[in-house]
Scaffold this active site. Structure first.
Site, PDB file in Angstrom:
ATOM      1  N   LYS A 253       0.805  -1.220   0.000  1.00 54.26           N
ATOM      2  CA  LYS A 253       0.000   0.000   0.000  1.00 54.26           C
ATOM      3  C   LYS A 253       0.841   1.276   0.000  1.00 54.26           C
ATOM      4  O   LYS A 253       0.503   2.258  -0.672  1.00 54.26           O
ATOM      5  CB  LYS A 253      -0.919   0.009   1.232  1.00 54.26           C
ATOM      6  N   VAL A 254       1.920   1.277   0.779  1.00 54.95           N
ATOM      7  CA  VAL A 254       2.719   2.490   0.975  1.00 54.95           C
ATOM      8  C   VAL A 254       4.192   2.167   0.789  1.00 54.95           C
ATOM      9  O   VAL A 254       4.688   1.172   1.341  1.00 54.95           O
ATOM     10  CB  VAL A 254       2.498   3.075   2.400  1.00 54.95           C
TER      11      VAL A 254
END
Length: 340
Positions: free
Chosen positions: A294-295
Protein backbone atom coordinates in the site's frame (compact mmCIF):
# COMPACT_ATOMS: atom_id res chain seq x y z
CA UNK A 1 -26.08 26.89 35.80
CA UNK A 2 -28.10 27.71 32.70
CA UNK A 3 -27.45 26.55 29.15
CA UNK A 4 -26.43 29.99 27.93
CA UNK A 5 -23.79 30.19 30.66
CA UNK A 6 -22.16 26.96 29.51
CA UNK A 7 -22.38 27.83 25.80
CA UNK A 8 -20.68 31.20 26.14
CA UNK A 9 -17.06 30.84 24.93
CA UNK A 10 -16.80 29.67 21.32
CA UNK A 11 -13.90 27.62 20.02
CA UNK A 12 -11.91 29.90 17.68
CA UNK A 13 -10.37 28.13 14.65
CA UNK A 14 -6.61 28.41 14.12
CA UNK A 15 -5.55 30.58 11.17
CA UNK A 16 -2.29 29.25 9.71
CA UNK A 17 -2.09 32.23 7.36
CA UNK A 18 -1.52 34.48 10.38
CA UNK A 19 1.80 32.92 11.40
CA UNK A 20 4.73 31.06 9.87
CA UNK A 21 5.77 28.00 11.87
CA UNK A 22 8.99 27.70 9.85
CA UNK A 23 11.46 28.90 12.49
CA UNK A 24 10.09 26.68 15.26
CA UNK A 25 9.79 23.61 13.01
CA UNK A 26 13.30 24.09 11.64
CA UNK A 27 14.59 24.36 15.20
CA UNK A 28 12.67 21.21 16.11
CA UNK A 29 14.33 19.47 13.17
CA UNK A 30 17.67 19.93 14.92
CA UNK A 31 16.41 18.22 18.10
CA UNK A 32 15.04 14.72 18.60
CA UNK A 33 12.04 12.43 19.16
CA UNK A 34 8.65 13.61 17.87
CA UNK A 35 9.86 17.17 17.34
CA UNK A 36 12.30 16.01 14.68
CA UNK A 37 9.75 13.58 13.26
CA UNK A 38 7.27 16.44 12.80
CA UNK A 39 9.87 18.47 10.91
CA UNK A 40 10.55 15.52 8.59
CA UNK A 41 6.82 14.99 8.07
CA UNK A 42 6.50 18.61 6.96
CA UNK A 43 9.42 18.17 4.57
CA UNK A 44 7.81 15.05 3.08
CA UNK A 45 4.55 16.97 2.56
CA UNK A 46 6.53 19.59 0.65
CA UNK A 47 8.19 16.87 -1.42
CA UNK A 48 4.74 15.54 -2.38
CA UNK A 49 3.81 18.98 -3.68
CA UNK A 50 7.14 19.56 -5.44
CA UNK A 51 6.75 16.18 -7.15
CA UNK A 52 3.18 17.17 -8.10
CA UNK A 53 1.84 14.04 -6.43
CA UNK A 54 -1.88 13.91 -5.75
CA UNK A 55 -2.39 14.61 -2.04
CA UNK A 56 -5.05 12.61 -0.20
CA UNK A 57 -5.84 13.99 3.25
CA UNK A 58 -7.47 11.68 5.80
CA UNK A 59 -9.27 12.98 8.88
CA UNK A 60 -10.18 10.96 11.96
CA UNK A 61 -10.87 12.00 15.52
CA UNK A 62 -12.58 15.22 16.50
CA UNK A 63 -10.72 17.89 14.55
CA UNK A 64 -13.14 20.59 13.39
CA UNK A 65 -14.72 20.89 16.83
CA UNK A 66 -11.20 21.50 18.17
CA UNK A 67 -10.51 24.46 15.88
CA UNK A 68 -8.71 22.66 13.04
CA UNK A 69 -11.31 23.18 10.32
CA UNK A 70 -10.07 26.51 8.98
CA UNK A 71 -6.63 24.94 8.47
CA UNK A 72 -8.13 22.28 6.19
CA UNK A 73 -10.20 24.94 4.40
CA UNK A 74 -7.06 26.98 3.72
CA UNK A 75 -5.14 23.95 2.40
CA UNK A 76 -8.02 23.26 -0.01
CA UNK A 77 -8.21 26.86 -1.20
CA UNK A 78 -4.47 26.96 -1.93
CA UNK A 79 -4.58 23.68 -3.85
CA UNK A 80 -2.53 21.68 -1.33
CA UNK A 81 -5.15 18.91 -0.96
CA UNK A 82 -6.60 16.97 -3.90
CA UNK A 83 -9.00 14.55 -2.18
CA UNK A 84 -10.24 13.97 1.36
CA UNK A 85 -11.29 10.83 3.22
CA UNK A 86 -12.89 11.59 6.58
CA UNK A 87 -15.19 10.50 9.34
CA UNK A 88 -18.79 11.66 9.20
CA UNK A 89 -18.28 13.50 12.48
CA UNK A 90 -15.68 15.87 11.01
CA UNK A 91 -17.60 16.56 7.79
CA UNK A 92 -21.23 16.57 8.93
CA UNK A 93 -21.52 16.92 12.72
CA UNK A 94 -18.76 19.51 12.88
CA UNK A 95 -17.93 21.26 9.60
CA UNK A 96 -21.39 21.29 7.99
CA UNK A 97 -22.82 22.03 11.45
CA UNK A 98 -20.66 25.17 11.72
CA UNK A 99 -21.40 26.13 8.11
CA UNK A 100 -25.09 26.29 9.04
CA UNK A 101 -24.20 28.98 11.58
CA UNK A 102 -23.68 26.90 14.73
CA UNK A 103 -20.64 26.87 17.00
CA UNK A 104 -18.59 24.63 19.24
CA UNK A 105 -17.87 25.94 22.72
CA UNK A 106 -15.07 25.58 25.24
CA UNK A 107 -16.16 23.37 28.11
CA UNK A 108 -14.90 21.42 31.09
CA UNK A 109 -13.73 17.78 30.84
CA UNK A 110 -14.81 17.33 34.47
CA UNK A 111 -18.32 18.65 33.89
CA UNK A 112 -21.37 16.98 35.40
CA UNK A 113 -22.59 15.01 32.38
CA UNK A 114 -25.99 14.40 33.93
CA UNK A 115 -26.49 18.17 34.04
CA UNK A 116 -25.28 18.50 30.46
CA UNK A 117 -27.71 15.85 29.33
CA UNK A 118 -30.59 17.63 31.02
CA UNK A 119 -29.61 20.87 29.24
CA UNK A 120 -29.23 19.15 25.85
CA UNK A 121 -25.51 19.84 25.72
CA UNK A 122 -23.23 17.20 24.17
CA UNK A 123 -19.59 16.99 25.27
CA UNK A 124 -16.44 16.07 23.35
CA UNK A 125 -13.84 16.04 26.12
CA UNK A 126 -13.57 19.79 26.84
CA UNK A 127 -15.85 20.99 24.06
CA UNK A 128 -19.62 21.55 24.18
CA UNK A 129 -22.21 21.26 21.40
CA UNK A 130 -25.84 22.32 21.51
CA UNK A 131 -27.89 19.17 20.79
CA UNK A 132 -30.77 21.29 19.48
CA UNK A 133 -28.42 22.72 16.86
CA UNK A 134 -27.23 19.22 15.96
CA UNK A 135 -30.86 18.26 15.38
CA UNK A 136 -31.10 21.18 12.94
CA UNK A 137 -28.12 19.65 11.12
CA UNK A 138 -29.86 16.25 11.04
CA UNK A 139 -33.01 17.73 9.56
CA UNK A 140 -31.01 19.74 7.01
CA UNK A 141 -29.40 16.51 5.79
CA UNK A 142 -32.91 15.06 5.45
CA UNK A 143 -33.99 18.19 3.53
CA UNK A 144 -31.12 17.74 1.07
CA UNK A 145 -31.97 14.06 0.63
CA UNK A 146 -35.67 14.87 0.11
CA UNK A 147 -34.74 17.11 -2.82
CA UNK A 148 -32.70 14.44 -4.64
CA UNK A 149 -33.96 11.73 -6.99
CA UNK A 150 -34.34 8.51 -4.97
CA UNK A 151 -31.41 6.22 -5.79
CA UNK A 152 -28.04 5.14 -4.36
CA UNK A 153 -25.38 7.87 -4.02
CA UNK A 154 -21.73 7.66 -3.08
CA UNK A 155 -20.95 9.76 -0.02
CA UNK A 156 -18.77 11.88 -2.31
CA UNK A 157 -21.77 12.69 -4.48
CA UNK A 158 -24.05 13.44 -1.54
CA UNK A 159 -21.43 15.72 0.04
CA UNK A 160 -21.18 17.55 -3.31
CA UNK A 161 -24.88 18.37 -2.89
CA UNK A 162 -24.21 19.52 0.68
CA UNK A 163 -21.59 21.92 -0.68
CA UNK A 164 -23.98 23.19 -3.33
CA UNK A 165 -26.63 23.72 -0.63
CA UNK A 166 -24.21 25.95 1.29
CA UNK A 167 -22.97 27.85 -1.76
CA UNK A 168 -26.46 28.61 -3.08
CA UNK A 169 -27.47 30.05 0.30
CA UNK A 170 -24.26 31.98 0.94
CA UNK A 171 -23.46 29.84 3.99
CA UNK A 172 -20.16 28.51 5.32
CA UNK A 173 -17.59 30.69 3.59
CA UNK A 174 -14.87 29.06 5.70
CA UNK A 175 -16.36 25.58 5.51
CA UNK A 176 -14.44 22.51 4.33
CA UNK A 177 -17.54 21.20 2.54
CA UNK A 178 -18.17 24.43 0.66
CA UNK A 179 -14.49 24.97 -0.22
CA UNK A 180 -14.24 21.41 -1.53
CA UNK A 181 -17.39 21.90 -3.61
CA UNK A 182 -16.06 25.11 -5.15
CA UNK A 183 -12.48 23.88 -5.68
CA UNK A 184 -13.41 20.47 -7.10
CA UNK A 185 -11.95 18.47 -4.20
CA UNK A 186 -13.92 15.24 -3.63
CA UNK A 187 -14.70 14.27 -0.03
CA UNK A 188 -15.32 10.63 0.83
CA UNK A 189 -16.91 9.49 4.08
CA UNK A 190 -16.97 5.68 3.95
CA UNK A 191 -18.90 5.38 7.25
CA UNK A 192 -21.32 8.14 6.29
CA UNK A 193 -24.21 6.98 8.47
CA UNK A 194 -22.03 7.08 11.60
CA UNK A 195 -22.79 10.78 12.09
CA UNK A 196 -25.59 13.32 11.91
CA UNK A 197 -25.88 12.29 8.29
CA UNK A 198 -27.10 8.94 9.54
CA UNK A 199 -29.82 10.47 11.70
CA UNK A 200 -30.93 12.71 8.86
CA UNK A 201 -31.04 9.87 6.34
CA UNK A 202 -32.94 7.60 8.74
CA UNK A 203 -35.49 10.39 9.13
CA UNK A 204 -35.61 10.80 5.33
CA UNK A 205 -36.05 7.06 4.68
CA UNK A 206 -38.77 6.59 7.31
CA UNK A 207 -40.73 9.45 5.74
CA UNK A 208 -40.25 7.99 2.25
CA UNK A 209 -40.24 4.19 2.63
CA UNK A 210 -40.99 3.49 -1.03
CA UNK A 211 -38.53 5.87 -2.67
CA UNK A 212 -35.52 7.30 -0.86
CA UNK A 213 -31.82 8.09 -1.04
CA UNK A 214 -29.27 5.47 0.05
CA UNK A 215 -25.48 5.71 0.44
CA UNK A 216 -23.32 3.26 -1.50
CA UNK A 217 -19.96 2.87 0.29
CA UNK A 218 -18.70 0.50 -2.41
CA UNK A 219 -19.12 3.34 -4.90
CA UNK A 220 -16.89 5.44 -2.63
CA UNK A 221 -14.19 2.79 -2.82
CA UNK A 222 -14.50 2.53 -6.60
CA UNK A 223 -14.43 6.29 -7.12
CA UNK A 224 -11.37 6.85 -4.94
CA UNK A 225 -9.66 4.00 -6.79
CA UNK A 226 -10.46 5.80 -10.06
CA UNK A 227 -8.71 8.86 -8.67
CA UNK A 228 -5.63 6.74 -7.90
CA UNK A 229 -5.62 5.46 -11.48
CA UNK A 230 -5.95 9.00 -12.83
CA UNK A 231 -3.34 10.48 -10.49
CA UNK A 232 -0.50 8.00 -10.76
CA UNK A 233 1.84 9.32 -8.09
CA UNK A 234 0.07 9.85 -4.77
CA UNK A 235 0.83 10.91 -1.22
CA UNK A 236 -1.09 10.52 2.02
CA UNK A 237 -1.41 13.07 4.83
CA UNK A 238 -3.18 11.25 7.64
CA UNK A 239 -4.54 12.76 10.85
CA UNK A 240 -5.44 9.92 13.17
CA UNK A 241 -6.20 6.48 11.79
CA UNK A 242 -9.36 4.43 11.64
CA UNK A 243 -11.48 3.91 8.54
CA UNK A 244 -10.16 6.97 6.65
CA UNK A 245 -6.54 5.77 6.90
CA UNK A 246 -7.30 2.22 5.80
CA UNK A 247 -9.69 3.31 3.06
CA UNK A 248 -7.09 5.62 1.48
CA UNK A 249 -4.30 3.05 1.72
CA UNK A 250 -6.43 0.25 0.24
CA UNK A 251 -7.04 1.88 -3.14
CA UNK A 252 -3.63 0.67 -4.32
CA UNK A 253 -4.69 -2.94 -3.75
CA UNK A 254 -8.13 -2.26 -5.25
CA UNK A 255 -6.48 -1.00 -8.44
CA UNK A 256 -4.37 -4.15 -8.61
CA UNK A 257 -7.45 -6.36 -8.10
CA UNK A 258 -8.96 -4.59 -11.11
CA UNK A 259 -5.93 -5.60 -13.17
CA UNK A 260 -4.00 -2.31 -13.15
CA UNK A 261 -0.31 -1.95 -12.42
CA UNK A 262 0.00 1.02 -10.07
CA UNK A 263 2.72 2.25 -7.76
CA UNK A 264 2.22 2.24 -4.02
CA UNK A 265 1.53 5.58 -2.37
CA UNK A 266 4.95 7.16 -2.86
CA UNK A 267 4.66 9.52 0.10
CA UNK A 268 2.92 9.11 3.44
CA UNK A 269 2.84 10.92 6.77
CA UNK A 270 0.65 10.22 9.77
CA UNK A 271 0.02 12.08 13.02
CA UNK A 272 -1.39 9.71 15.63
CA UNK A 273 -1.42 8.91 19.34
CA UNK A 274 -2.30 5.25 18.70
CA UNK A 275 0.09 2.45 19.59
CA UNK A 276 1.17 -0.24 17.12
CA UNK A 277 1.48 -2.98 19.75
CA UNK A 278 -2.21 -3.90 19.89
CA UNK A 279 -2.32 -4.70 16.17
CA UNK A 280 -4.86 -2.01 15.43
CA UNK A 281 -4.85 -0.12 12.16
CA UNK A 282 -4.72 3.37 13.68
CA UNK A 283 -1.26 2.83 15.16
CA UNK A 284 0.13 0.47 12.55
CA UNK A 285 3.33 1.81 11.05
CA UNK A 286 3.70 2.93 7.47
CA UNK A 287 6.45 0.35 7.15
CA UNK A 288 3.87 -2.33 7.97
CA UNK A 289 1.67 -0.93 5.18
CA UNK A 290 4.50 -1.61 2.74
CA UNK A 291 4.15 -5.35 3.43
CA UNK A 292 0.59 -5.08 2.09
CA UNK A 293 1.74 -3.23 -1.02
CA UNK A 294 0.00 0.00 0.00
CA UNK A 295 2.72 2.49 0.97
CA UNK A 296 6.34 2.90 -0.09
CA UNK A 297 7.98 3.41 3.29
CA UNK A 298 11.07 5.14 1.85
CA UNK A 299 9.38 8.57 1.94
CA UNK A 300 7.15 8.19 4.96
CA UNK A 301 7.08 9.52 8.50
CA UNK A 302 5.04 8.64 11.58
CA UNK A 303 4.57 11.41 14.16
CA UNK A 304 3.32 10.20 17.52
CA UNK A 305 1.62 13.36 18.73
CA UNK A 306 -1.84 14.76 19.37
CA UNK A 307 -3.12 16.33 16.17
CA UNK A 308 -4.23 19.68 17.61
CA UNK A 309 -0.62 20.26 18.71
CA UNK A 310 1.20 19.00 15.63
CA UNK A 311 -1.10 19.67 12.67
CA UNK A 312 -1.19 23.50 12.90
CA UNK A 313 2.62 23.62 12.91
CA UNK A 314 2.95 21.23 10.00
CA UNK A 315 0.23 22.94 7.96
CA UNK A 316 1.58 26.45 8.58
CA UNK A 317 5.07 25.35 7.56
CA UNK A 318 3.79 23.84 4.31
CA UNK A 319 1.26 26.59 3.51
CA UNK A 320 3.97 29.28 3.63
CA UNK A 321 6.46 27.26 1.53
CA UNK A 322 4.36 25.28 -0.93
CA UNK A 323 5.12 25.65 -4.65
CA UNK A 324 2.43 26.89 -7.00
CA UNK A 325 0.59 23.95 -8.52
CA UNK A 326 -2.47 23.51 -10.67
CA UNK A 327 -5.63 22.38 -8.89
CA UNK A 328 -6.55 18.90 -10.05
CA UNK A 329 -10.32 19.15 -9.50
CA UNK A 330 -10.83 15.39 -9.25
CA UNK A 331 -14.50 15.94 -8.38
CA UNK A 332 -14.99 16.89 -12.03
CA UNK A 333 -14.28 13.25 -12.99
CA UNK A 334 -17.79 12.49 -11.72
CA UNK A 335 -19.62 15.59 -12.94
CA UNK A 336 -21.88 13.62 -15.28
CA UNK A 337 -23.66 12.24 -12.20
CA UNK A 338 -24.87 15.61 -10.94
CA UNK A 339 -26.71 18.52 -12.56
CA UNK A 340 -24.76 21.62 -13.54
Amino acid sequence: MQKKDLLSTPVVPIDIKAFDAGPILEAMGRTAFQARNLYWAAEIYLKMLEDDAAVILTLAGSLVSAGQGLIIHDLIRKGLVDAIVATGANIVDQDFFEALGHRHYQGDPKADDETLRRLWIDRIYDTYIDEEELRHTDYTIAEIADALPPRPYSSREFIWHMGRYLAERGLGERSIVRAAYEEGVPIFVPAFSDSSAGFGLVYHQVKRPEAHVTIDSVADFRELTEIKLKAGTTGLVMLGGGVPKNFAQDIVVAAEVLGHQVEMHKYAIQITVADERDGGLSGSTLSEAQSWGKVDAALSQMVFAEATLAFPLLASYVWHRAPMRAKRRYADLFRAEVPA
